[in-house]
Design a protein around this motif. Structure first.
Motif, PDB file in Angstrom:
ATOM      1  N   UNK A   1     -35.954  52.828 -14.691  1.00 16.60           N
ATOM      2  CA  UNK A   1     -34.993  51.754 -14.482  1.00 16.60           C
ATOM      3  C   UNK A   1     -35.523  50.501 -15.161  1.00 16.60           C
ATOM      4  N   UNK A   2     -34.689  49.884 -15.958  1.00 16.23           N
ATOM      5  CA  UNK A   2     -35.058  48.626 -16.620  1.00 16.23           C
ATOM      6  C   UNK A   2     -34.081  47.541 -16.182  1.00 16.23           C
ATOM      7  N   UNK A   3     -34.620  46.366 -15.931  1.00 12.23           N
ATOM      8  CA  UNK A   3     -33.807  45.207 -15.571  1.00 12.23           C
ATOM      9  C   UNK A   3     -33.970  44.172 -16.665  1.00 12.23           C
ATOM     10  N   UNK A   4     -32.868  43.830 -17.302  1.00 11.99           N
ATOM     11  CA  UNK A   4     -32.885  42.863 -18.390  1.00 11.99           C
ATOM     12  C   UNK A   4     -32.219  41.583 -17.927  1.00 11.99           C
ATOM     13  N   UNK A   5     -33.020  40.545 -17.787  1.00 17.15           N
ATOM     14  CA  UNK A   5     -32.502  39.254 -17.330  1.00 17.15           C
ATOM     15  C   UNK A   5     -32.281  38.327 -18.507  1.00 17.15           C
ATOM     16  N   UNK A   6     -31.314  37.466 -18.364  1.00 16.85           N
ATOM     17  CA  UNK A   6     -31.028  36.480 -19.399  1.00 16.85           C
ATOM     18  C   UNK A   6     -30.373  35.267 -18.778  1.00 16.85           C
ATOM     19  N   UNK A   7     -30.311  34.190 -19.552  1.00 15.12           N
ATOM     20  CA  UNK A   7     -29.585  33.008 -19.116  1.00 15.12           C
ATOM     21  C   UNK A   7     -30.439  31.826 -18.735  1.00 15.12           C
ATOM     22  N   UNK A   8     -31.743  31.990 -18.719  1.00 12.52           N
ATOM     23  CA  UNK A   8     -32.588  30.857 -18.400  1.00 12.52           C
ATOM     24  C   UNK A   8     -32.569  29.815 -19.508  1.00 12.52           C
ATOM     25  N   UNK A   9     -33.140  28.665 -19.206  1.00  7.36           N
ATOM     26  CA  UNK A   9     -33.184  27.606 -20.208  1.00  7.36           C
ATOM     27  C   UNK A   9     -33.583  26.298 -19.593  1.00  7.36           C
ATOM     28  N   UNK A  10     -33.414  25.240 -20.368  1.00  8.33           N
ATOM     29  CA  UNK A  10     -33.776  23.896 -19.927  1.00  8.33           C
ATOM     30  C   UNK A  10     -32.520  23.063 -19.743  1.00  8.33           C
ATOM     31  N   UNK A  11     -32.414  22.453 -18.576  1.00  7.41           N
ATOM     32  CA  UNK A  11     -31.266  21.611 -18.268  1.00  7.41           C
ATOM     33  C   UNK A  11     -31.735  20.333 -17.588  1.00  7.41           C
ATOM     34  N   UNK A  12     -30.816  19.394 -17.466  1.00  4.82           N
ATOM     35  CA  UNK A  12     -31.080  18.174 -16.713  1.00  4.82           C
ATOM     36  C   UNK A  12     -30.699  18.390 -15.252  1.00  4.82           C
ATOM     37  N   UNK A  13     -31.288  17.613 -14.383  1.00  3.73           N
ATOM     38  CA  UNK A  13     -30.934  17.670 -12.961  1.00  3.73           C
ATOM     39  C   UNK A  13     -29.441  17.456 -12.799  1.00  3.73           C
ATOM     40  N   UNK A  14     -28.847  18.264 -11.930  1.00  6.96           N
ATOM     41  CA  UNK A  14     -27.420  18.175 -11.694  1.00  6.96           C
ATOM     42  C   UNK A  14     -26.582  19.093 -12.548  1.00  6.96           C
ATOM     43  N   UNK A  15     -27.199  19.679 -13.558  1.00  5.51           N
ATOM     44  CA  UNK A  15     -26.457  20.578 -14.438  1.00  5.51           C
ATOM     45  C   UNK A  15     -26.489  22.013 -13.904  1.00  5.51           C
ATOM     46  N   UNK A  16     -25.853  22.890 -14.649  1.00  2.00           N
ATOM     47  CA  UNK A  16     -25.682  24.278 -14.190  1.00  2.00           C
ATOM     48  C   UNK A  16     -26.262  25.277 -15.178  1.00  2.00           C
ATOM     49  N   UNK A  17     -26.594  26.436 -14.675  1.00  2.00           N
ATOM     50  CA  UNK A  17     -26.996  27.580 -15.482  1.00  2.00           C
ATOM     51  C   UNK A  17     -26.468  28.838 -14.823  1.00  2.00           C
ATOM     52  N   UNK A  18     -26.263  29.854 -15.629  1.00  2.00           N
ATOM     53  CA  UNK A  18     -25.841  31.149 -15.109  1.00  2.00           C
ATOM     54  C   UNK A  18     -26.817  32.212 -15.591  1.00  2.00           C
ATOM     55  N   UNK A  19     -27.445  32.880 -14.656  1.00  3.51           N
ATOM     56  CA  UNK A  19     -28.361  33.966 -14.979  1.00  3.51           C
ATOM     57  C   UNK A  19     -27.632  35.301 -14.861  1.00  3.51           C
ATOM     58  N   UNK A  20     -28.028  36.231 -15.695  1.00  7.54           N
ATOM     59  CA  UNK A  20     -27.489  37.586 -15.640  1.00  7.54           C
ATOM     60  C   UNK A  20     -28.639  38.568 -15.610  1.00  7.54           C
TER      61      UNK A  20
END
Length: 120
Positions: A1-20
């Motif tokens: 079983x492999x789990x491939x994560x994505x969606x990280x990054x650098x943002x400012x406080x108050x902003x949004x990100x979506x991880x998959x």
């Protein structure tokens, strides 16, 4: 079983990100998937989990800001993170509790981690 994560990054406080996180490989079923995080110098902590039936569990600190969802057909889990805070800077790890074959106990698997950096 492999789990491939994505969606990280650098943002400012108050902003949004979506991880998959997508699970692949040969297995019978996935009982639950979710996310943990580990900040530098701190212990790993649960962020959110979702079961195959859609039941969710969140850390108190992220309730009302983060939403976990899943696509069973794609064996994928998503984490929508809104109003991010600098103290949530961490490596976010995908986790899955997987039954490899029917009739045998499930076991946990971890993804490689994706870095989320929130600046003030």
């Amino acid at each position: 079983v492999q789990l491939q994560a994505s969606g990280g990054g650098a943002v400012q406080a108050g902003e949004s990100l979506r991880l998959s996180c997508a699970a692949s490989g040969s297995f019978f079923s996935i009982n639950l998937m979710g996310w943990y995080r580990q900040a530098a110098g701190k212990q790993s902590e649960l962020v959110a989990l979702i079961t195959e039936n859609g039941e969710t569990n969140y850390a108190d600190s992220v309730k009302d800001r983060f939403t976990i969802s899943g696509d069973n057909a794609k064996n994928t889990v998503y984490l929508q993170m809104n109003y991010l805070k600098p103290e949530e800077t961490a490596v976010y790890y995908c986790y899955a509790d997987v039954k490899i074959t029917n009739g045998n106990p499930s076991r946990g698997f971890w993804g490689q981690g994706t870095l989320v950096t929130v600046s003030s």
